[in-house]
Design an enzyme around this catalytic site. Structure first.
Site, PDB file in Angstrom:
ATOM      1  N   ASP A   1     -33.055  44.578  55.132  1.00 52.25           N
ATOM      2  CA  ASP A   1     -32.536  43.212  55.134  1.00 52.25           C
ATOM      3  C   ASP A   1     -31.594  42.982  56.312  1.00 52.25           C
ATOM      4  O   ASP A   1     -30.711  43.801  56.606  1.00 52.25           O
ATOM      5  CB  ASP A   1     -31.777  42.917  53.839  1.00 52.25           C
ATOM      6  CG  ASP A   1     -32.698  42.527  52.697  1.00 52.25           C
ATOM      7  OD1 ASP A   1     -33.769  41.959  52.970  1.00 52.25           O
ATOM      8  OD2 ASP A   1     -32.348  42.797  51.536  1.00 52.25           O
TER       9      ASP A   1
ATOM     10  N   HIS B   1     -38.029  47.552  52.265  1.00 47.58           N
ATOM     11  CA  HIS B   1     -38.787  46.987  51.148  1.00 47.58           C
ATOM     12  C   HIS B   1     -39.791  45.946  51.648  1.00 47.58           C
ATOM     13  O   HIS B   1     -39.742  45.512  52.796  1.00 47.58           O
ATOM     14  CB  HIS B   1     -37.859  46.397  50.082  1.00 47.58           C
ATOM     15  CG  HIS B   1     -36.921  45.351  50.589  1.00 47.58           C
ATOM     16  ND1 HIS B   1     -35.764  45.653  51.275  1.00 47.58           N
ATOM     17  CD2 HIS B   1     -36.945  43.997  50.504  1.00 47.58           C
ATOM     18  CE1 HIS B   1     -35.119  44.546  51.595  1.00 47.58           C
ATOM     19  NE2 HIS B   1     -35.830  43.526  51.149  1.00 47.58           N
TER      20      HIS B   1
ATOM     21  N   HIS C   1     -39.179  45.968  55.889  1.00 45.95           N
ATOM     22  CA  HIS C   1     -37.955  45.646  56.617  1.00 45.95           C
ATOM     23  C   HIS C   1     -36.725  46.137  55.874  1.00 45.95           C
ATOM     24  O   HIS C   1     -36.732  46.287  54.653  1.00 45.95           O
ATOM     25  CB  HIS C   1     -37.836  44.135  56.829  1.00 45.95           C
ATOM     26  CG  HIS C   1     -37.691  43.346  55.548  1.00 45.95           C
ATOM     27  ND1 HIS C   1     -38.737  43.143  54.670  1.00 45.95           N
ATOM     28  CD2 HIS C   1     -36.614  42.717  54.989  1.00 45.95           C
ATOM     29  CE1 HIS C   1     -38.331  42.425  53.646  1.00 45.95           C
ATOM     30  NE2 HIS C   1     -37.029  42.160  53.804  1.00 45.95           N
TER      31      HIS C   1
ATOM     32  N   ARG D   1     -30.692  36.449  44.465  1.00 44.56           N
ATOM     33  CA  ARG D   1     -30.239  37.679  45.120  1.00 44.56           C
ATOM     34  C   ARG D   1     -28.776  37.578  45.536  1.00 44.56           C
ATOM     35  O   ARG D   1     -28.354  36.570  46.105  1.00 44.56           O
ATOM     36  CB  ARG D   1     -31.094  37.976  46.356  1.00 44.56           C
ATOM     37  CG  ARG D   1     -30.836  39.365  46.950  1.00 44.56           C
ATOM     38  CD  ARG D   1     -31.704  39.611  48.162  1.00 44.56           C
ATOM     39  NE  ARG D   1     -31.125  39.043  49.370  1.00 44.56           N
ATOM     40  CZ  ARG D   1     -31.763  38.990  50.544  1.00 44.56           C
ATOM     41  NH1 ARG D   1     -32.995  39.463  50.650  1.00 44.56           N
ATOM     42  NH2 ARG D   1     -31.176  38.468  51.598  1.00 44.56           N
TER      43      ARG D   1
END
Length: 282
Positions: free
Chosen positions: A100, A258, A98, A273
């Protein structure tokens, strides 16, 4: 700073660099930004930084955004916690290719992910170069997908298992956006394939050019979506990063996908993150 390429497709490890310092040093931050445009994903090991330093470094790429479902760290709303523990529910959101947050009208420009704790073996993350995936498509596929657009949805992914009232409330907050199948990088001008796990269907496939009779659109569009999504599966477009505490990944979400590999037994995997705001894809 030494730059070590990791694969022929994408990725480089930065050695001899202090990313916390880059948050205070415009020249160093600018150099890292240029390297990100070139390599698409950057890595550094043994980074000592606080959440505030993590956020400050990430802001050298742009303003940060929060996630409506992931908790933020105390005092740093731009840092979210992606923590897995032996008690975590067996959700399978991350182990899919995907970009993000394509369920946003303006998906993120990129992200900076820092490992706090990880399994002794397993829990790697993989990235794929979607510019390379587009470049190597057969010409007739490039012609078919030129101008096509796809619908992306949080409702059909993160919210699918939630009660209907929660699901519909989140859909009202984040209506399913439509994005081009082939997007153009706003800095480099390069074209890349924009599909991934949040995309549900093509929105403008049902035309005389593609459809012979009414029901023809469904199998044709579904087969095309499956084929396009499968391009990130090709090993020649990928790299795989093995985490260690203190290691950091920086990626350009506009041209990479990723996949977080969930192959580890019940244990702790704690990642923080910072996600950088992006622009509307075109």
């Amino acid at each position: 700073m030494k730059v070590v390429p990791l694969t022929c497709a994408l990725g480089a490890e930065l050695q001899g660099v202090n990313l916390a310092e880059a948050g205070r040093n415009d020249d160093l931050a600018g150099a890292i930004n240029e390297l990100l445009l070139k390599h698409k994903v950057l890595f550094a090991r043994d980074q000592e930084m606080s959440n505030a330093e993590h956020a400050a470094f990430a802001r050298t790429f742009g303003e940060l955004e929060t996630h409506p479902l992931a908790p933020s760290t105390s005092g740093e709303p731009g840092i979210i916690q992606i923590w897995k523990t032996p008690e975590s529910p067996p959700e399978r959101y991350e182990n899919a290719w995907h970009h993000d947050a394509t369920w946003r009208e303006c998906p993120p420009m990129g992200a900076v992910l820092r490992c706090l704790e990880c399994p002794p073996v397993g829990g790697d993350t993989m990235w794929a170069n979607m510019e390379l995936a587009y470049d190597r498509l057969p010409d007739h596929i490039k012609g078919t997908i030129e101008g096509l657009r796809g619908r992306h949805s949080m409702e059909a992914t993160f919210m699918a298992a939630k009660p209907i009232d929660e699901r519909l409330a989140m859909k009202e907050r984040f209506p399913d956006p439509e994005h081009p199948i082939v997007r153009t990088h706003p800095v480099t001008g390069k074209r890349s394939l924009m599909t991934g796990a949040f995309m549900t269907h093509l929105t403008n496939y049902h035309t005389a050019r593609n459809v012979r009779f009414g029901q023809d659109w469904q199998p044709g569009a579904s087969a095309l979506v499956s084929y396009l999504i499968s391009q990130s599966f090709i090993p020649e477009y990928q790299l795989r990063w093995r985490w260690s505490p203190g290691s950091v990944a920086i990626w350009d979400n506009r041209c990479t996908q990723h996949y977080a590999v969930m192959d580890y037994p019940p244990c702790h995997r704690k990642m923080n993150r910072a996600t950088v705001q992006g622009e509307r894809p075109f």
